[in-house]
Scaffold this motif. Structure first.
Motif, PDB file in Angstrom:
ATOM      1  N   ARG A 255     -59.855 -24.997 -20.797  1.00 38.06           N
ATOM      2  CA  ARG A 255     -61.060 -25.474 -21.475  1.00 38.06           C
ATOM      3  C   ARG A 255     -61.410 -24.530 -22.628  1.00 38.06           C
ATOM      4  O   ARG A 255     -62.579 -24.299 -22.937  1.00 38.06           O
ATOM      5  N   ASP A 256     -60.357 -23.991 -23.264  1.00 34.53           N
ATOM      6  CA  ASP A 256     -60.573 -23.094 -24.396  1.00 34.53           C
ATOM      7  C   ASP A 256     -61.307 -23.796 -25.537  1.00 34.53           C
ATOM      8  O   ASP A 256     -62.094 -23.183 -26.255  1.00 34.53           O
ATOM      9  N   PHE A 257     -61.069 -25.102 -25.687  1.00 33.48           N
ATOM     10  CA  PHE A 257     -61.734 -25.849 -26.754  1.00 33.48           C
ATOM     11  C   PHE A 257     -63.246 -25.886 -26.534  1.00 33.48           C
ATOM     12  O   PHE A 257     -64.022 -25.936 -27.500  1.00 33.48           O
ATOM     13  N   VAL A 258     -63.679 -25.844 -25.276  1.00 31.04           N
ATOM     14  CA  VAL A 258     -65.115 -25.831 -24.978  1.00 31.04           C
ATOM     15  C   VAL A 258     -65.721 -24.500 -25.410  1.00 31.04           C
ATOM     16  O   VAL A 258     -66.749 -24.452 -26.108  1.00 31.04           O
ATOM     17  N   ASP A 274     -72.939 -13.292 -29.836  1.00 32.25           N
ATOM     18  CA  ASP A 274     -72.805 -14.339 -28.820  1.00 32.25           C
ATOM     19  C   ASP A 274     -71.536 -15.153 -29.046  1.00 32.25           C
ATOM     20  O   ASP A 274     -70.826 -15.520 -28.090  1.00 32.25           O
ATOM     21  N   ALA A 275     -71.262 -15.446 -30.313  1.00 30.79           N
ATOM     22  CA  ALA A 275     -70.062 -16.227 -30.637  1.00 30.79           C
ATOM     23  C   ALA A 275     -68.807 -15.514 -30.155  1.00 30.79           C
ATOM     24  O   ALA A 275     -67.939 -16.103 -29.508  1.00 30.79           O
ATOM     25  N   ALA A 276     -68.713 -14.234 -30.460  1.00 29.46           N
ATOM     26  CA  ALA A 276     -67.529 -13.471 -30.051  1.00 29.46           C
ATOM     27  C   ALA A 276     -67.440 -13.372 -28.530  1.00 29.46           C
ATOM     28  O   ALA A 276     -66.345 -13.461 -27.950  1.00 29.46           O
ATOM     29  N   GLN A 277     -68.581 -13.216 -27.877  1.00 32.68           N
ATOM     30  CA  GLN A 277     -68.564 -13.050 -26.425  1.00 32.68           C
ATOM     31  C   GLN A 277     -68.087 -14.314 -25.702  1.00 32.68           C
ATOM     32  O   GLN A 277     -67.456 -14.222 -24.643  1.00 32.68           O
ATOM     33  N   ASN A 282     -64.173 -15.092 -21.836  1.00 36.49           N
ATOM     34  CA  ASN A 282     -63.627 -16.261 -21.139  1.00 36.49           C
ATOM     35  C   ASN A 282     -62.176 -16.583 -21.459  1.00 36.49           C
ATOM     36  O   ASN A 282     -61.541 -17.321 -20.698  1.00 36.49           O
ATOM     37  N   LEU A 283     -61.652 -16.040 -22.534  1.00 36.00           N
ATOM     38  CA  LEU A 283     -60.291 -16.372 -22.937  1.00 36.00           C
ATOM     39  C   LEU A 283     -59.484 -15.090 -23.114  1.00 36.00           C
ATOM     40  O   LEU A 283     -59.590 -14.412 -24.141  1.00 36.00           O
ATOM     41  N   PRO A 284     -58.663 -14.730 -22.120  1.00 38.74           N
ATOM     42  CA  PRO A 284     -57.861 -13.503 -22.226  1.00 38.74           C
ATOM     43  C   PRO A 284     -56.970 -13.528 -23.466  1.00 38.74           C
ATOM     44  O   PRO A 284     -56.498 -14.588 -23.886  1.00 38.74           O
ATOM     45  N   ILE A 292     -58.125 -19.868 -31.907  1.00 34.80           N
ATOM     46  CA  ILE A 292     -59.083 -18.980 -31.249  1.00 34.80           C
ATOM     47  C   ILE A 292     -59.095 -17.620 -31.954  1.00 34.80           C
ATOM     48  O   ILE A 292     -60.160 -17.044 -32.215  1.00 34.80           O
ATOM     49  N   TRP A 293     -57.907 -17.099 -32.281  1.00 34.85           N
ATOM     50  CA  TRP A 293     -57.841 -15.849 -33.045  1.00 34.85           C
ATOM     51  C   TRP A 293     -58.534 -16.019 -34.396  1.00 34.85           C
ATOM     52  O   TRP A 293     -59.230 -15.108 -34.869  1.00 34.85           O
ATOM     53  N   ARG A 294     -58.337 -17.172 -35.015  1.00 39.08           N
ATOM     54  CA  ARG A 294     -58.986 -17.428 -36.309  1.00 39.08           C
ATOM     55  C   ARG A 294     -60.503 -17.416 -36.165  1.00 39.08           C
ATOM     56  O   ARG A 294     -61.220 -16.869 -37.001  1.00 39.08           O
ATOM     57  N   LEU A 295     -60.985 -17.998 -35.086  1.00 43.19           N
ATOM     58  CA  LEU A 295     -62.426 -18.038 -34.857  1.00 43.19           C
ATOM     59  C   LEU A 295     -62.981 -16.637 -34.609  1.00 43.19           C
ATOM     60  O   LEU A 295     -64.071 -16.285 -35.103  1.00 43.19           O
ATOM     61  N   LEU A 296     -62.253 -15.828 -33.853  1.00 39.73           N
ATOM     62  CA  LEU A 296     -62.674 -14.432 -33.674  1.00 39.73           C
ATOM     63  C   LEU A 296     -62.704 -13.697 -35.011  1.00 39.73           C
ATOM     64  O   LEU A 296     -63.603 -12.884 -35.270  1.00 39.73           O
TER      65      LEU A 296
END
Length: 409
Positions: A255-258, A274-277, A282-284, A292-296
């Motif tokens: 549920r990484d997309f969530v 909060d966004a980074a947390q 939740n995603l190792p 996900i890396w791009r979003l971080l």
């Protein structure tokens, strides 16, 4: 004297049908498919039911050619809506499997044409088939390249057909409730892609309400789509509530997309930590997909930590096969922001070329940024080349022509 050879007895058609029914009830597809050996070489009408069941088993095993060939023979002997629909389904299932490379078809185009032929025949024989209308919608939305206008029409027809059934049939326990719920979900998704947000919202919330007990469509996906629609309508608090429900909903897969959408909502509200947390907790790291890396990286960039953002964007690029242009565009913007024009230019060039090569289309933002950086470097010819590519796009032609005229002045 030669011994007498007694041929093995062959079961009658009625016996074979009975055996097939028992095996189907046990979902023993291998044994059911093996009954093909007991069909006579030139079987007639009395063997049709057995042939139908064997074809079904072959389809369940992913042996789509065998299933198709049996069903075509059966249809030629006794045409019916049921067999036309089954033939459409075999082609549909083969194409869906092809899309996830399990197994790959050597030539998918004949299967697409086969589906279109048999779904047309099935709907000719029974225009009020909810299942066939639903499958036609999936074909347009997911098997072809997002032909969502046609998909939405098919899904809406399936919805209307179900809602015209007698009241006693319009229940979540009815056998047609599954295609109805999935047609509602498909209609919402296609409407969302088309930018018809009010329509998308209506369909997805109707889907959630009708399906709240039976879960013909997985709750995670229903809630996630509802959240996407709400985000597009700028109702971020409601979207976050839907996603928090999705976090707790039963689901066997990732549920990484969530978590990613929760992070995006937090970013839009400028809640950077909060966004980074949402991601970090939740995603190792070893399970993070490129987006996900791009979003971080976006979180770090928003916080002004350019070096850390660039490092995360490079992590995104390591395995990215689909969204490299999005990451490269971000790399270019950060490099341009700190005055590294050569690095920015290289990133914008790579973004534009990846989009052209991978998707056969232009990355307009990269071209515009590339032209800007090239002009800052004094390379007006390269800037003109970038704007010339933009000028070939109807929606951006006027602006590109204005820039070309300015550069020529």
């Amino acid at each position: 004297m030669q011994p007498t050879v007694i041929a093995p007895s062959r079961r009658s058609a009625a016996e074979l049908v009975a055996s097939a029914a028992a095996l189907k009830q046990r979902h023993d597809w291998d044994a059911l498919a093996a009954l093909a050996a007991e069909l006579p070489p030139h079987w007639g009408a009395e063997w049709l039911r057995a042939a139908d069941e064997v074809a079904f088993a072959e389809g369940q095993r992913g042996r789509f050619v065998a299933a198709r060939d049996l069903l075509v023979r059966a249809f030629e002997r006794e045409p019916s809506h049921r067999r036309a629909s089954a033939l459409a389904y075999v082609h549909y299932a083969a194409l869906l499997a092809h899309n996830i490379r399990k197994p790959r078809l050597d030539e998918p185009e004949p299967w697409r044409k086969g589906f279109e032929r048999w779904i047309t025949e099935a709907l000719r024989l029974r225009p009020d088939s909810i299942v066939d209308r639903y499958r036609l919608g999936v074909y347009y939305a997911s098997i072809l390249t997002q032909k969502d206008t046609l998909a939405l029409r098919a899904f809406c027809e399936a919805i209307a057909l179900f809602e015209r059934l007698p009241a006693a049939a319009r229940t979540p326990r009815h056998r047609l409730a599954t295609p109805y719920v999935r047609a509602l979900y498909g209609a919402a998704r296609s409407a969302y892609r088309l930018g018809r947000l009010d329509q998308a919202r209506r369909w997805i919330f109707r889907c959630i309400r009708f399906d709240h007990e039976r879960h013909h469509q997985k709750p995670v996906f229903k809630l996630f789509l509802a959240a996407k629609v709400l985000v597009a309508q700028e109702q971020l608090a409601d979207a976050e509530r839907a996603l928090r429900l999705a976090v707790d909903a039963p689901h066997d897969g990732d549920r990484d997309f969530v978590y990613a959408l929760l992070a995006e909502i937090a970013l839009r509200q400028n809640r950077i930590e909060d966004a980074a947390q949402w991601i970090v907790l939740n995603l190792p790291a070893h399970n993070r997909k490129p987006y996900i890396w791009r979003l971080l990286g976006d979180c770090e960039a928003r916080g002004g930590r350019v070096d850390r953002a660039l490092k995360l964007y490079k992590s995104a690029l390591l395995k990215d096969r689909a969204g490299r242009h999005k990451t490269l565009l971000r790399v270019g913007r950060l490099a341009e922001q700190v005055g590294q024009l050569a690095e920015a230019r290289r990133a914008y060039e790579q973004a534009a070329e990846f989009r052209r090569r991978r998707y056969l289309s232009e990355e307009v933002a990269a071209l515009e940024a590339l032209a800007r950086v090239c002009e800052q470097q004094g390379d007006r010819e390269a800037a003109r080349a970038a704007f010339t590519r933009m000028a070939r796009l109807p929606l951006h032609a006027e602006r590109a022509e204005q820039e070309l005229a300015r550069l020529a002045g």
